[in-house]
Design a protein around this motif. Structure first.
Motif, PDB file in Angstrom:
ATOM      1  N   GLY A 317       0.778  -1.225  -0.116  1.00  0.00           N
ATOM      2  CA  GLY A 317       0.092  -0.713  -0.060  1.00  0.00           C
ATOM      3  C   GLY A 317       0.965   1.400   0.025  1.00  0.00           C
ATOM      4  O   GLY A 317       2.183   1.434  -0.103  1.00  0.00           O
ATOM      5  N   HIS A 318       0.031   2.155   0.131  1.00  0.00           N
ATOM      6  CA  HIS A 318       0.925   3.605   0.625  1.00  0.00           C
ATOM      7  C   HIS A 318      -0.017   5.124   0.720  1.00  0.00           C
ATOM      8  O   HIS A 318      -1.126   4.576   1.295  1.00  0.00           O
ATOM      9  CB  HIS A 318       0.896   4.133  -0.632  1.00  0.00           C
ATOM     10  N   LEU A 319       1.297   5.498   1.498  1.00  0.00           N
ATOM     11  CA  LEU A 319       0.193   6.649   2.372  1.00  0.00           C
ATOM     12  C   LEU A 319       0.467   7.936   2.020  1.00  0.00           C
ATOM     13  O   LEU A 319       1.424   8.114   0.635  1.00  0.00           O
ATOM     14  CB  LEU A 319       1.514   6.593   3.629  1.00  0.00           C
ATOM     15  N   THR A 320      -0.347   8.746   1.154  1.00  0.00           N
ATOM     16  CA  THR A 320       0.148  10.253   0.713  1.00  0.00           C
ATOM     17  C   THR A 320       0.149  10.865   1.938  1.00  0.00           C
ATOM     18  O   THR A 320      -0.853  10.805   2.948  1.00  0.00           O
ATOM     19  CB  THR A 320      -0.777  10.673   0.199  1.00  0.00           C
ATOM     20  N   ALA A 321       0.368  11.483   1.817  1.00  0.00           N
ATOM     21  CA  ALA A 321      -0.046  13.851   2.348  1.00  0.00           C
ATOM     22  C   ALA A 321       0.057  15.355   2.264  1.00  0.00           C
ATOM     23  O   ALA A 321       1.026  14.957   0.858  1.00  0.00           O
ATOM     24  CB  ALA A 321       1.333  13.682   3.604  1.00  0.00           C
ATOM     25  N   VAL A 322      -0.502  15.966   2.550  1.00  0.00           N
ATOM     26  CA  VAL A 322      -0.768  17.425   1.289  1.00  0.00           C
ATOM     27  C   VAL A 322       0.101  18.065   2.629  1.00  0.00           C
ATOM     28  O   VAL A 322      -0.076  18.127   3.903  1.00  0.00           O
ATOM     29  CB  VAL A 322      -1.697  17.528   1.270  1.00  0.00           C
ATOM     30  N   GLY A 323       0.567  18.970   1.777  1.00  0.00           N
ATOM     31  CA  GLY A 323       0.297  19.807   2.768  1.00  0.00           C
ATOM     32  C   GLY A 323       1.232  21.893   2.278  1.00  0.00           C
ATOM     33  O   GLY A 323       0.493  21.813   1.550  1.00  0.00           O
ATOM     34  N   ALA A 324       1.619  22.864   3.074  1.00  0.00           N
ATOM     35  CA  ALA A 324       1.357  23.604   2.873  1.00  0.00           C
ATOM     36  C   ALA A 324       2.497  24.284   1.844  1.00  0.00           C
ATOM     37  O   ALA A 324       2.920  25.073   0.449  1.00  0.00           O
ATOM     38  CB  ALA A 324       1.452  24.824   4.179  1.00  0.00           C
ATOM     39  N   THR A 325       3.672  23.378   2.171  1.00  0.00           N
ATOM     40  CA  THR A 325       4.612  23.248   1.171  1.00  0.00           C
ATOM     41  C   THR A 325       5.160  21.761   0.385  1.00  0.00           C
ATOM     42  O   THR A 325       4.492  20.607   1.485  1.00  0.00           O
ATOM     43  CB  THR A 325       6.226  23.917   2.141  1.00  0.00           C
ATOM     44  N   THR A 326       5.562  20.871  -0.110  1.00  0.00           N
ATOM     45  CA  THR A 326       5.849  20.065  -0.278  1.00  0.00           C
ATOM     46  C   THR A 326       6.417  19.095   0.788  1.00  0.00           C
ATOM     47  O   THR A 326       6.854  18.034   1.111  1.00  0.00           O
ATOM     48  CB  THR A 326       7.074  19.790  -1.481  1.00  0.00           C
ATOM     49  N   SER A 327       7.894  20.182   1.316  1.00  0.00           N
ATOM     50  CA  SER A 327       8.615  19.878   2.426  1.00  0.00           C
ATOM     51  C   SER A 327       7.893  18.838   3.882  1.00  0.00           C
ATOM     52  O   SER A 327       8.018  18.500   4.245  1.00  0.00           O
ATOM     53  CB  SER A 327       9.807  20.887   2.989  1.00  0.00           C
ATOM     54  N   GLU A 328       6.615  19.878   4.113  1.00  0.00           N
ATOM     55  CA  GLU A 328       6.084  19.489   4.858  1.00  0.00           C
ATOM     56  C   GLU A 328       5.144  18.675   4.452  1.00  0.00           C
ATOM     57  O   GLU A 328       5.085  18.040   5.205  1.00  0.00           O
ATOM     58  CB  GLU A 328       4.954  21.005   5.096  1.00  0.00           C
ATOM     59  N   ALA A 329       4.806  18.541   3.649  1.00  0.00           N
ATOM     60  CA  ALA A 329       3.887  16.886   3.254  1.00  0.00           C
ATOM     61  C   ALA A 329       4.526  15.624   3.269  1.00  0.00           C
ATOM     62  O   ALA A 329       4.626  14.915   3.846  1.00  0.00           O
ATOM     63  CB  ALA A 329       3.237  16.718   1.790  1.00  0.00           C
ATOM     64  N   MET A 330       6.164  15.793   2.844  1.00  0.00           N
ATOM     65  CA  MET A 330       7.353  14.790   3.345  1.00  0.00           C
ATOM     66  C   MET A 330       7.162  14.467   4.187  1.00  0.00           C
ATOM     67  O   MET A 330       7.315  13.192   5.388  1.00  0.00           O
ATOM     68  CB  MET A 330       8.558  15.385   2.785  1.00  0.00           C
ATOM     69  N   GLY A 331       7.441  15.539   5.421  1.00  0.00           N
ATOM     70  CA  GLY A 331       7.581  15.621   6.272  1.00  0.00           C
ATOM     71  C   GLY A 331       6.615  14.412   7.465  1.00  0.00           C
ATOM     72  O   GLY A 331       6.584  13.951   8.428  1.00  0.00           O
ATOM     73  N   ARG A 332       5.329  15.283   7.178  1.00  0.00           N
ATOM     74  CA  ARG A 332       3.930  14.461   7.524  1.00  0.00           C
ATOM     75  C   ARG A 332       4.142  12.712   6.788  1.00  0.00           C
ATOM     76  O   ARG A 332       3.560  12.058   7.576  1.00  0.00           O
ATOM     77  CB  ARG A 332       2.832  14.555   7.125  1.00  0.00           C
ATOM     78  N   VAL A 333       4.497  12.732   5.491  1.00  0.00           N
ATOM     79  CA  VAL A 333       3.952  11.304   5.380  1.00  0.00           C
ATOM     80  C   VAL A 333       5.200  10.770   5.459  1.00  0.00           C
ATOM     81  O   VAL A 333       4.897   9.176   5.748  1.00  0.00           O
ATOM     82  CB  VAL A 333       4.412  11.254   4.114  1.00  0.00           C
ATOM     83  N   LEU A 334       6.620  11.469   5.900  1.00  0.00           N
ATOM     84  CA  LEU A 334       7.601  10.155   7.201  1.00  0.00           C
ATOM     85  C   LEU A 334       6.968  10.059   8.049  1.00  0.00           C
ATOM     86  O   LEU A 334       7.174   9.093   8.637  1.00  0.00           O
ATOM     87  CB  LEU A 334       8.917  10.312   6.936  1.00  0.00           C
ATOM     88  N   ARG A 335       6.554  10.765   8.513  1.00  0.00           N
ATOM     89  CA  ARG A 335       6.038  10.416  10.269  1.00  0.00           C
ATOM     90  C   ARG A 335       5.448   9.326  10.402  1.00  0.00           C
ATOM     91  O   ARG A 335       5.134   8.588  11.282  1.00  0.00           O
ATOM     92  CB  ARG A 335       5.367  11.846  10.922  1.00  0.00           C
ATOM     93  N   ALA A 336       4.307   9.588   9.412  1.00  0.00           N
ATOM     94  CA  ALA A 336       2.860   8.675   9.336  1.00  0.00           C
ATOM     95  C   ALA A 336       3.739   6.940   9.116  1.00  0.00           C
ATOM     96  O   ALA A 336       3.359   6.257   9.907  1.00  0.00           O
ATOM     97  CB  ALA A 336       2.220   9.198   8.363  1.00  0.00           C
ATOM     98  N   ARG A 337       4.945   6.888   8.456  1.00  0.00           N
ATOM     99  CA  ARG A 337       5.211   5.795   8.068  1.00  0.00           C
ATOM    100  C   ARG A 337       5.824   4.604   8.753  1.00  0.00           C
ATOM    101  O   ARG A 337       5.967   4.243   8.998  1.00  0.00           O
ATOM    102  CB  ARG A 337       5.834   5.688   6.127  1.00  0.00           C
ATOM    103  N   ASP A 338       6.544   6.423  10.083  1.00  0.00           N
ATOM    104  CA  ASP A 338       7.514   5.410  11.328  1.00  0.00           C
ATOM    105  C   ASP A 338       6.184   4.987  11.805  1.00  0.00           C
ATOM    106  O   ASP A 338       6.516   3.779  12.640  1.00  0.00           O
ATOM    107  CB  ASP A 338       8.524   6.961  11.413  1.00  0.00           C
ATOM    108  N   ALA A 339       5.047   5.796  12.079  1.00  0.00           N
ATOM    109  CA  ALA A 339       4.546   5.330  13.236  1.00  0.00           C
ATOM    110  C   ALA A 339       3.877   4.040  12.823  1.00  0.00           C
ATOM    111  O   ALA A 339       3.292   3.147  13.797  1.00  0.00           O
ATOM    112  CB  ALA A 339       3.351   6.776  12.985  1.00  0.00           C
ATOM    113  N   PHE A 340       3.129   4.003  11.504  1.00  0.00           N
ATOM    114  CA  PHE A 340       2.767   2.812  10.876  1.00  0.00           C
ATOM    115  C   PHE A 340       3.695   1.396  11.302  1.00  0.00           C
ATOM    116  O   PHE A 340       3.135   0.173  11.431  1.00  0.00           O
ATOM    117  CB  PHE A 340       2.493   2.707   9.076  1.00  0.00           C
TER     118      PHE A 340
END
Length: 343
Positions: A317-340
């Motif tokens: 599967g995959h996780l996606t995230a959006v944010g105000a910037t690409t960096s913010e979206a990337m930080g969110r999706v990496l935190r989510a995968r670590d938690a997963f």
């Protein structure tokens, strides 16, 4: 290897090489497409007897065979790296010295890092050939390609939608990170200057028209900071485009269907910067995935593929995230995968 094809209120279940079932499916369907490259040529030809198959079966025959793909790109003047078509270990021994550090890839069947090996001058050609499965040539076309290693700053991809009327829509350029030959992370839009992004899109558009694709074409590119080199083509929705579900006005899947059905193409524009992280079987710990913890991260969505057995290297599967910037979206999706995957 027994796919089910749903058509109206009926269902046809058959093997990929069941031509009678393919013809029956063709009689019931309005359009046929494919989501991966392993559909046999004979099956697609049987389907095409009574229904449009999009993209054309000839497009798939080029794009799924690395030697044919390289030849098509070279003959049409598109930029590619130095390479050589290889027919066997003896042929490999003769051509390896001229390329130096290179990657040997089987022409058919290799994907996600499978069926390829990195080699250099002095490498054992027989061992390298065995490592990619000792493929045999078909119809006189070499069964492997040796690609000179390309030093690049980043890998990007461009997804183009094209209708039968030649109308096109191009998604913003994706920037991709691979681990072990498997796509790991994607950010949208790519972190490149607008002029360079426009160059990548124009190159992808030109390839799409040269192939006469109706549907989607994904063009994978190496970017060395000065020029783009075409790596591979995929005539279908692509792993890097999954982030469009949340980050684009029209996602790649809807866009593909619109192109197939002669509908107006949707707007491909960015809604918000997005990022995608693949979930491989490696993320499944002994106590299973931590879905609640992953979804607790703001603006994160989880997409699972319905696979029951988690194995190392298998896309689950995959996780996606959006944010105000690409960096913010990337930080969110990496935190989510670590938690997963946190055990």
């Amino acid at each position: 290897n027994c796919p089910a094809a749903a058509v109206a209120d009926h269902q046809i279940v058959a093997g990929y090489d069941d031509l009678d079932a393919a013809r029956e499916l063709g009689r019931r369907a309005d359009r046929i497409t494919f989501e991966f490259e392993n559909a046999p040529e004979s099956t697609l030809a049987a389907l095409a007897e009574s229904v449009p198959v999009r993209p054309r079966p000839e497009v798939l025959e080029i794009c799924r065979h690395r030697v044919r793909e390289k030849r098509f790109l070279h003959e049409h003047g598109f930029p590619i790296g130095r390479h050589a078509a290889i027919s066997g270990p003896d042929d490999l021994a003769r051509k390896l010295d001229s390329l130096g550090l290179a990657i040997l890839k089987r022409a058919l069947g290799g994907y996600d890092g499978k069926g390829q090996v990195r080699i250099d001058r002095g490498s054992d050609p027989n061992a390298a050939w065995t490592a990619i499965g000792a493929p045999t040539s078909v119809d006189g076309v070499e069964s492997a390609v040796l690609e000179q290693f390309v030093p690049f700053k980043r890998e990007v991809s461009v997804i183009v939608a094209r209708g039968a009327d030649d109308r096109t829509a191009v998604f913003p350029v994706f920037q991709n990170d691979h681990t072990g030959g498997i796509l790991d992370l994607t950010r949208m839009p790519a972190e490149i200057p607008p002029q360079r992004a426009a160059e990548a899109c124009e190159l992808a558009l030109a390839i799409t028209r040269a192939l006469d694709v109706v549907g989607l074409l994904t063009v994978e590119l190496f970017d060395d900071g000065h020029r783009f080199l075409v790596n591979e083509l995929a005539p279908r929705p692509h792993n890097s485009g999954h982030v469009t579900i949340e980050a684009a006005t029209t996602c790649q899947f809807e866009q593909h269907v619109r192109a197939l059905c002669d509908l107006p193409l949707g707007c491909p524009d960015l809604v918000r910067p997005g990022a995608m992280a693949n979930l491989l079987g490696d993320c499944w710990g002994t106590d299973g995935p931590h879905v609640v913890e992953a979804l607790a991260v703001s603006e994160v969505r989880l997409h699972l593929y319905g696979k029951t057995a988690a194995r190392a290297g298998r896309k689950m599967g995959h996780l996606t995230a959006v944010g105000a910037t690409t960096s913010e979206a990337m930080g969110r999706v990496l935190r989510a995968r670590d938690a997963f995957s946190d055990s």
